[in-house]
Design an enzyme around this catalytic site. Sequence first.
Site, PDB file in Angstrom:
ATOM      1  N   HIS A  79       0.848  -1.189   0.000  1.00  0.00           N
ATOM      2  CA  HIS A  79       0.000   0.000   0.000  1.00  0.00           C
ATOM      3  C   HIS A  79       0.888   1.245   0.000  1.00  0.00           C
ATOM      4  CE1 HIS A  79       0.679  -0.907   4.344  1.00  0.00           C
ATOM      5  NE2 HIS A  79       1.035   0.362   4.305  1.00  0.00           N
TER       6      HIS A  79
HETATM    7  C1  T46 Z   1       2.947   0.670   6.833  1.00  0.00           C
HETATM    8  C2  T46 Z   1       3.757  -0.573   7.013  1.00  0.00           C
HETATM    9  C3  T46 Z   1       5.238  -0.305   7.094  1.00  0.00           C
HETATM   10  C4  T46 Z   1      -4.155  -0.733  13.486  1.00  0.00           C
HETATM   11  O1  T46 Z   1      -5.275  -0.964  13.977  1.00  0.00           O
HETATM   12  N1  T46 Z   1      -3.422   0.334  13.906  1.00  0.00           N
HETATM   13  C5  T46 Z   1      -2.209   0.632  13.366  1.00  0.00           C
HETATM   14  O2  T46 Z   1      -1.582   1.621  13.798  1.00  0.00           O
HETATM   15  C6  T46 Z   1      -1.684  -0.194  12.325  1.00  0.00           C
HETATM   16  C7  T46 Z   1      -0.332   0.120  11.686  1.00  0.00           C
HETATM   17  C8  T46 Z   1      -2.432  -1.276  11.914  1.00  0.00           C
HETATM   18  N2  T46 Z   1      -3.627  -1.535  12.494  1.00  0.00           N
HETATM   19  C9  T46 Z   1      -4.366  -2.722  12.095  1.00  0.00           C
HETATM   20  C10 T46 Z   1      -4.911  -2.687  10.681  1.00  0.00           C
HETATM   21  C11 T46 Z   1      -4.887  -4.132  10.253  1.00  0.00           C
HETATM   22  O3  T46 Z   1      -6.076  -4.768  10.651  1.00  0.00           O
HETATM   23  O4  T46 Z   1      -3.459  -3.842  12.113  1.00  0.00           O
HETATM   24  C12 T46 Z   1      -3.725  -4.726  11.053  1.00  0.00           C
HETATM   25  C13 T46 Z   1      -2.480  -4.982  10.218  1.00  0.00           C
HETATM   26  O5  T46 Z   1      -2.143  -3.783   9.498  1.00  0.00           O
HETATM   27  P1  T46 Z   1      -1.578  -3.814   8.007  1.00  0.00           P
HETATM   28  O6  T46 Z   1      -2.119  -4.967   7.271  1.00  0.00           O
HETATM   29  O7  T46 Z   1      -1.796  -2.457   7.411  1.00  0.00           O
HETATM   30  O8  T46 Z   1      -0.011  -4.043   8.286  1.00  0.00           O
HETATM   31  P2  T46 Z   1       1.188  -3.942   7.255  1.00  0.00           P
HETATM   32  O9  T46 Z   1       2.354  -4.586   7.889  1.00  0.00           O
HETATM   33  O10 T46 Z   1       0.801  -4.416   5.901  1.00  0.00           O
HETATM   34  O11 T46 Z   1       1.479  -2.351   7.121  1.00  0.00           O
HETATM   35  C14 T46 Z   1       1.947  -1.640   8.244  1.00  0.00           C
HETATM   36  C15 T46 Z   1       1.209  -0.290   8.375  1.00  0.00           C
HETATM   37  O12 T46 Z   1      -0.206  -0.532   8.388  1.00  0.00           O
HETATM   38  C16 T46 Z   1       1.523   0.652   7.249  1.00  0.00           C
HETATM   39  O13 T46 Z   1       1.077   1.954   7.566  1.00  0.00           O
HETATM   40  O14 T46 Z   1       3.404   1.612   6.215  1.00  0.00           O
HETATM   41  O15 T46 Z   1       3.347  -1.383   8.122  1.00  0.00           O
END
Ligand code: T46
Length: 131
Positions: A49
């Site tokens: 993303h």
């Molecule tokens: C990024 C990369 C480097 C939350 O509820 N609060 C938060 O602050 C974050 C970061 C995530 N979440 C929830 C949303 C999803 O249900 O945690 C779950 C996993 O998040 P996501 O799939 O977005 O994780 P990554 O590792 O793909 O991405 C993350 C960050 O979301 C993003 O901003 O830049 O790490």
Amino acid sequence: MKPEFIHFKEFSDGRGGLVALEQHHNIPFGIKRIYYIYGTPENTSRGFHAHKALEQVAICVKGACSFVLDNGKEKINCRLDSPTIGLYIGKNIWREMFNFTEDCVLMVLASDFYEEADYIRDYDIFLRAAS
Ligand code: T46
């Protein structure tokens, strides 16, 4: 496009190392949120993303992982493997993280609170916005 690494000052002595992170000093924005990613299984990728406005600094405080950063015109690949190096990721940069070591703890400092509406999770929409 080059990775924007921040080399943190390390206070190291016989007791070990210490790094201090300060908003608007060695972190180029006000810090509103800190999260960390750990226990990522081998051969697992995350990210896929971009953010419309969020700025972040990613630090591998333990272990290592790789990033692909993509501004819509160019892609670069870099590895984070030191608690004394941060990777600045600005807005409108597509990111993917992969090749996590088993012990990897990836800490991320963010300029704003979590807001799903700030995510661009469709690569074609990202490319259109980036052009
Ligand atoms: C990024 C990369 C480097 C939350 O509820 N609060 C938060 O602050 C974050 C970061 C995530 N979440 C929830 C949303 C999803 O249900 O945690 C779950 C996993 O998040 P996501 O799939 O977005 O994780 P990554 O590792 O793909 O991405 C993350 C960050 O979301 C993003 O901003 O830049 O790490």
